[in-house]
Design a protein around this motif. Structure first.
Motif, PDB file in Angstrom:
ATOM      1  N   TRP A  26      39.018  42.048  43.595  1.00 41.57           N
ATOM      2  CA  TRP A  26      37.944  41.065  43.768  1.00 41.57           C
ATOM      3  C   TRP A  26      37.274  41.273  45.126  1.00 41.57           C
ATOM      4  O   TRP A  26      36.118  41.663  45.191  1.00 41.57           O
ATOM      5  CB  TRP A  26      38.488  39.641  43.624  1.00 41.57           C
ATOM      6  CG  TRP A  26      37.435  38.601  43.742  1.00 41.57           C
ATOM      7  CD1 TRP A  26      36.122  38.709  43.353  1.00 41.57           C
ATOM      8  CD2 TRP A  26      37.569  37.295  44.305  1.00 41.57           C
ATOM      9  NE1 TRP A  26      35.446  37.544  43.621  1.00 41.57           N
ATOM     10  CE2 TRP A  26      36.299  36.667  44.206  1.00 41.57           C
ATOM     11  CE3 TRP A  26      38.624  36.579  44.867  1.00 41.57           C
ATOM     12  CZ2 TRP A  26      36.081  35.368  44.668  1.00 41.57           C
ATOM     13  CZ3 TRP A  26      38.403  35.291  45.309  1.00 41.57           C
ATOM     14  CH2 TRP A  26      37.143  34.686  45.205  1.00 41.57           C
ATOM     15  N   ILE A  27      37.992  41.014  46.220  1.00 43.24           N
ATOM     16  CA  ILE A  27      37.438  41.313  47.540  1.00 43.24           C
ATOM     17  C   ILE A  27      38.389  42.315  48.183  1.00 43.24           C
ATOM     18  O   ILE A  27      39.290  41.925  48.932  1.00 43.24           O
ATOM     19  CB  ILE A  27      37.314  40.059  48.422  1.00 43.24           C
ATOM     20  CG1 ILE A  27      36.809  38.876  47.596  1.00 43.24           C
ATOM     21  CG2 ILE A  27      36.381  40.309  49.598  1.00 43.24           C
ATOM     22  CD1 ILE A  27      36.779  37.593  48.378  1.00 43.24           C
ATOM     23  N   PRO A  28      38.196  43.601  47.916  1.00 40.88           N
ATOM     24  CA  PRO A  28      39.147  44.584  48.445  1.00 40.88           C
ATOM     25  C   PRO A  28      39.199  44.556  49.968  1.00 40.88           C
ATOM     26  O   PRO A  28      40.230  44.893  50.561  1.00 40.88           O
ATOM     27  CB  PRO A  28      38.588  45.922  47.938  1.00 40.88           C
ATOM     28  CG  PRO A  28      37.579  45.581  46.905  1.00 40.88           C
ATOM     29  CD  PRO A  28      37.097  44.205  47.181  1.00 40.88           C
ATOM     30  N   GLY A  29      38.088  44.146  50.603  1.00 41.92           N
ATOM     31  CA  GLY A  29      38.044  44.114  52.069  1.00 41.92           C
ATOM     32  C   GLY A  29      39.168  43.294  52.669  1.00 41.92           C
ATOM     33  O   GLY A  29      39.643  43.579  53.762  1.00 41.92           O
ATOM     34  N   VAL A  30      39.597  42.236  51.976  1.00 45.23           N
ATOM     35  CA  VAL A  30      40.702  41.433  52.489  1.00 45.23           C
ATOM     36  C   VAL A  30      41.895  41.494  51.533  1.00 45.23           C
ATOM     37  O   VAL A  30      42.771  40.620  51.588  1.00 45.23           O
ATOM     38  CB  VAL A  30      40.294  39.959  52.735  1.00 45.23           C
ATOM     39  CG1 VAL A  30      39.342  39.864  53.891  1.00 45.23           C
ATOM     40  CG2 VAL A  30      39.679  39.351  51.497  1.00 45.23           C
TER      41      VAL A  30
ATOM     42  N   ILE B  98      44.242  33.637  47.191  1.00 46.65           N
ATOM     43  CA  ILE B  98      42.852  33.182  47.207  1.00 46.65           C
ATOM     44  C   ILE B  98      42.443  32.692  45.823  1.00 46.65           C
ATOM     45  O   ILE B  98      41.769  31.672  45.678  1.00 46.65           O
ATOM     46  CB  ILE B  98      41.934  34.304  47.694  1.00 46.65           C
ATOM     47  CG1 ILE B  98      42.283  34.645  49.147  1.00 46.65           C
ATOM     48  CG2 ILE B  98      40.481  33.900  47.610  1.00 46.65           C
ATOM     49  CD1 ILE B  98      42.293  33.463  50.078  1.00 46.65           C
TER      50      ILE B  98
ATOM     51  N   PHE C 104      46.718  39.188  50.304  1.00 43.49           N
ATOM     52  CA  PHE C 104      46.781  37.841  49.747  1.00 43.49           C
ATOM     53  C   PHE C 104      47.541  37.846  48.430  1.00 43.49           C
ATOM     54  O   PHE C 104      47.614  36.827  47.750  1.00 43.49           O
ATOM     55  CB  PHE C 104      45.372  37.288  49.513  1.00 43.49           C
ATOM     56  CG  PHE C 104      44.706  36.755  50.745  1.00 43.49           C
ATOM     57  CD1 PHE C 104      45.232  35.652  51.406  1.00 43.49           C
ATOM     58  CD2 PHE C 104      43.566  37.334  51.245  1.00 43.49           C
ATOM     59  CE1 PHE C 104      44.617  35.149  52.543  1.00 43.49           C
ATOM     60  CE2 PHE C 104      42.944  36.837  52.387  1.00 43.49           C
ATOM     61  CZ  PHE C 104      43.476  35.742  53.035  1.00 43.49           C
TER      62      PHE C 104
END
Lengths: 475, 496
Positions: B65-69, B130, B189
């Motif tokens: 989903w948000i690979p950055g975090v 998340i 996460f």
């Protein structure tokens, strides 16, 4: 070092579009002014497209290292152009057919150019140019669209702006004297050896000037007045677009002066905290939705300053700032666009029962306000999450706590607004206009912008990948 | 499969909200049909479920989903979440059936409850912090609109209090999640990854602080004393089906968070916090019971028994963190009891709140003193209420007994001092018996005159909930077979 005009293509397109609108608009009859709007929209689209193309290429600098085209510049350009496009949609309801229509569009385009210059520059002198280019059209817009109450707002904005501009120039002068140059690369080399007190004065002065543009503490006093007193087009624009350039510029400046010196990060953290608390607490008992939004944008600047406290210390800092900007812009525009669709409803209580008669508008407002609170999966949530994570990651755990605390504080006044929207309509309310007519423009804008806020949140991963790129500081 | 379960109601809700031409009756029947389909899907899930082993998940799905975090759409079920999933499906179907005759803005109501249903499933299947938070927060937003839009009395104020208070909790939770992310290496996460990595271990400052944030967040939602003050007004002013969902499903998100996130990811800190948690559990049990005893408003009384029942869960889970030597069996029993209690409380309290809703629909009041001898005019209502009350007070043969017996058997074996919570059961028994006596026995008087007995639709919504409670009470093995391996795995993780 040669000139590379191609690097400034988006700025050039918008500025040329502004000139075309200004000149062409003078020759258009009033009922055909929509042509000016179409030209302005085309210029913005063209700029956004060229900026996106430039963003996909490699980062480079031009004009003797005074202007940088990196991820941050590219993102700021795209966000600014698209946001101004949305502002045109808001303007469609308010100033279509008004005597000053094309002039306003031209001024919007000039101010957008200034914002882009602010975001891309790595030189104090160009920073001043960007500041003036972004500010002077703004005074005009505030005065032009506001009517009687706009005069006061314009006066306040102008005086604060002039003062901030002088302070900014003073700071640039001091830093020039200390470093013997105005390029950021030189500042980063020379300032650590310069007298700390003088550096402090210089950087603080430049920061103050930029914070005026961003509308953050301590030079925020003009924001609520301008948001309330000026026309809704001006209010939407000046609480959204200038922030984009100003905050990227603040990031560049802080990243430059904080190499090996954490104290500027602490200053950014303190400014962020002050903006958040002041904006949120001042918004509490506001009854005019636009003034409430004005204070809320002051608080949002605080949230946007949070990743700057992590500049250079966390990999998340820059992407999270850019993502927050991309998320904040449509969300804020959506909220203002709802007020533009209901221009006669200038009391929070007047929104009571909106959901029954205008469910689409009510849902857009809900998405915008919950977005500003930071409710997932709306985009600002991802922004708040990543900025708070960046702050904690670089050692400011307390700042993450402050972010959460302020999100809670902000929920209360947003609830004061959208709570009544979904309540049963009261007997004696003034009712709501039927859809149709000029107000369809801001309505459509509100729905579009709110949908964009939701879409950005759900597609956060893709957007994030585009925002990950190094900051190019050195020429 | 899991994505279908989560998103089917969300999609139908969006369609229903977007198409104004759907009539009220069509909306209500669609709601029932979708809820029934969901129950079938969850049933199929249950039938195909095999225990995935420690820190494993069945029916896993993962999309970045948000690979950055390092956050992904990661879902899966295990023995801790599957029973709650099933309970959620049953409760929502009961509510859909109960609301078949409601006329107030049916389309919006159906859409909102379908939304809540999808979001609730989402919380229980999330394997990413998340994602968990997204659904957790959306459940608050949904419930705010249920209370504000369909509540009675001082609904706007209660809804506001509910929103602000539980939002405070969710932000504390988010802060804790960020702490887990920052404290883990590599940053993530993802819940199974975090469980494997056990971040912040041997960190005597950050570990307990992050745990404190998570504990506050979950304690507000659960709610435990002293964070329970939002609960009574929210329940009192919410519509019957809103109260049922709030008590049965939303409260479980808090206790589920303990077993899914707090205990396995931060075992160290959980053990460090074990005594405060046990004390909070005991206080919640006794305080909730005593305050419930003093109520004359039936709905407020049920609301406070929720504080009491949630207290048992907190008590048992806290006790698990007290000792780590060779007591694995006792600890496993305590965890199993806690999970059974989540399911059991969901079924029973939903039934009780729906019955309270019938009372208000008939007589316009929850005041127990304005009734008397209600068993005469409404024998079926009296029977249902009596079964629900006995289930709630822990009568053997019903699910509450299985849960509370295991909780106390496990907890007292671990720490005999937890026996001081036992009077909670006694007080609960007293208050339910007193309520039964006040409302149903004696000569018919006050509002009881002309009180129409439960209708078929009400019977069909409340009856199955109580039947399931009876089923769990008589044949607990159906449920325990799923929960026990997961409890043993969790106990192993906490004992690391």
């Amino acid at each position: 070092m040669q000139m590379q005009p191609a690097l400034l293509l988006p700025e050039i397109i918008i500025f040329a579009g502004g000139l075309a609108v200004l000149l062409g608009g003078s020759f258009l009859p009033r009922h055909r002014q929509w042509i000016a709007r179409a030209v302005a929209a085309a210029a913005l689209l063209g700029a956004a497209a060229t900026a996106a193309v430039a963003m996909a290429g490699t980062a480079q600098t031009g004009f003797s290292g005074t202007f940088t085209v990196d991820t941050a510049t590219g993102a700021a350009r795209v966000i600014a152009a698209v946001t101004t496009l949305l502002v045109l949609g808001v303007a469609g309801g308010e100033i279509a057919g008004s005597p000053r229509e094309s002039d306003t569009y031209a001024l919007l385009l000039f101010a957008t150019t200034g914002t882009m210059v602010l975001a891309g520059t790595t030189d104090l002198l160009v920073l001043i140019v960007g500041f003036l280019l972004a500010s002077i059209p703004l005074y005009g817009i505030v005065g032009l669209t506001g009517g009687a109450s706009g005069a006061e707002a314009a006066m306040k904005t102008y005086l604060m702006g002039a003062l901030s501009g002088i302070v900014l120039m003073l700071g640039a002068t001091v830093l020039y004297a200390l470093a013997g140059g105005t390029g950021y690369a030189r500042l980063a080399d020379e300032l650590p050896a310069a007298p700390a007190a003088a550096v402090g004065v210089g950087v603080l002065c430049v920061l103050t000037g930029l914070l005026f543009k961003a509308g953050g503490v301590p030079v925020h006093f003009w924001v609520p007045d301008a948001a309330q007193g000026s026309g809704v087009t001006a209010a939407t624009f000046l609480t959204t677009v200038p922030k984009i350039g100003a905050l990227v510029a603040v990031y560049r400046l802080v990243a430059t002066v904080s190499t090996g010196n954490d104290s500027w990060l602490i200053v950014a953290a303190v400014l962020a905290t002050a903006s958040m608390f002041l904006g949120n607490l001042a918004a509490y008992w506001q009854r005019d939705p636009r003034r409430l939004l004005g204070w809320s944008t002051v608080a949002q600047v605080g949230f946007l300053l949070v990743p700057i406290a992590a500049a250079g210390r966390s990999d998340l800092a820059l992407p999270s700032l850019l993502f927050y900007l991309a998320a904040y812009a449509p969300t804020n525009v959506a909220a203002f666009a709802v007020t533009a669709a209901l221009p006669k409803h200038r009391e929070l209580a007047a929104y009571r029962g909106l959901a029954r008669t205008r469910p689409g508008l009510a849902l857009a407002l809900l998405a915008a306000l919950l977005g500003l609170v930071g409710t997932p999966p709306l985009a600002v949530f991802v922004g708040k999450l990543t900025t708070a994570t960046a702050a904690w990651d670089s050692g400011y755990g307390w700042l993450a706590l402050v972010v959460m605390l302020n999100s809670l504080l902000s929920l209360f006044y947003y609830l004061r607004w959208f709570g009544p929207v979904f309540a049963r309509p009261a007997e004696d309310t003034q009712g709501f206009p039927r859809p149709g007519g000029a107000a369809d423009w801001p309505t459509a804008t509100a729905v579009t912008a709110a949908t964009a806020g939701l879409g950005l949140g759900i597609l956060a991963g893709i957007v994030w990948a585009a925002l990950e790129g190094p900051l190019l500081l050195q020429g | 499969m899991l994505s279908l379960i989560v998103f089917l109601p969300l999609v139908i809700a969006a369609v229903m909200a977007a198409v104004p031409s759907i009539g009220p009756a069509a909306a209500r029947w669609t709601w029932v049909a979708v809820s029934a389909a969901e129950l079938v899907l969850v049933g199929a899930l249950w039938a195909g479920y095999e225990d995935p082993g420690p820190n494993g998940l069945a029916f896993e799905e993962q999309v970045p989903w948000i690979p950055g975090v390092n956050s992904s759409y990661h879902v899966g079920v295990d023995g801790l979440s599957l029973p709650l999933l099933a309970m959620t499906a049953v409760v929502f179907l009961a509510c859909a059936v109960y609301a078949l005759k409601d006329s107030a803005r049916s389309r919006a109501q159906s859409a909102l409850f379908l939304f809540l249903q999808g979001v609730s499933f989402g919380v229980f299947v999330s394997a990413d912090l998340i994602l968990f938070f997204v659904f957790f927060d959306l459940s608050i937003v949904g419930m705010y609109f249920v209370i504000a839009g369909w509540g009675h009395g001082n609904a706007a104020r209660s809804a506001l209090k509910f929103f602000l208070y539980t939002f405070l909790g969710s932000l504390a939770l988010l802060l804790g999640f960020i702490g887990l992310y920052v404290g883990s290496d590599p940053h993530s996460f993802d819940i199974p990854e975090l469980v494997g990595a056990a971040p912040l271990e041997n960190n005597p400052v950050a570990g307990p602080l992050v745990m404190a944030a998570i504990l506050v967040g979950l304690a507000v939602k659960t709610p435990t004393v002293p964070f329970h003050t939002w609960l009574p007004p929210a329940h009192t002013d919410a519509p019957a089906i809103g109260s049922a969902v709030l008590a049965a499903v939303l409260l479980k998100m808090g206790t589920y968070g303990f077993v899914r996130i707090a205990m396995p990811i931060l075992p160290d800190a959980w053990r460090a916090w074990a005594w405060p948690i046990v004390v909070i559990g005991i206080v919640s049990v006794l305080y909730g019971a005593l305050v419930a005893l003093a109520q004359t408003n039936l709905k407020r009384m049920i609301a406070y028994t929720s504080v009491n029942h949630m207290g048992y869960i907190v008590l048992a889970l806290g006790a698990v963190g007290l000792v780590v030597d060779d007591t694995a069996a006792a600890r496993s029993v305590a965890v199993t009891g806690a999970v059974v209690q989540m399911v059991s409380h969901g079924l029973i309290t939903a039934a009780l709140f729906l019955l309270a809703g019938v009372m208000r629909a008939r007589a316009g009041t929850y005041d127990m003193d304005s009734f008397g001898g209600l068993a005469g005019p409404a024998p079926r209502y009296a029977t249902l209420f009596a079964i629900a009350a006995f289930a709630s007070l822990g009568l053997p043969g019903l699910s509450g007994f299985i849960a509370e017996f295991q909780i106390f058997a496990g907890s007292i074996a671990l720490a005999p001092i937890t026996a001081i919570a036992l009077p909670g059961i006694l007080i609960t028994a007293a208050l339910f018996l007193r309520a039964l006596q006040r409302v149903f026995t004696g000569s018919t008087q006050g509002q009881s005159h002309g009180f129409a007995d439960v209708s078929g639709r009400q019977l069909w919504s409340v009856g199955p909930l109580l039947a399931l409670s009876l089923l769990i009470g008589v044949l607990p093995q159906v449920l325990l077979a799923v929960i026990e391996p997961a409890s043993a795995a969790l106990v192993g993780l906490v004992g690391r």
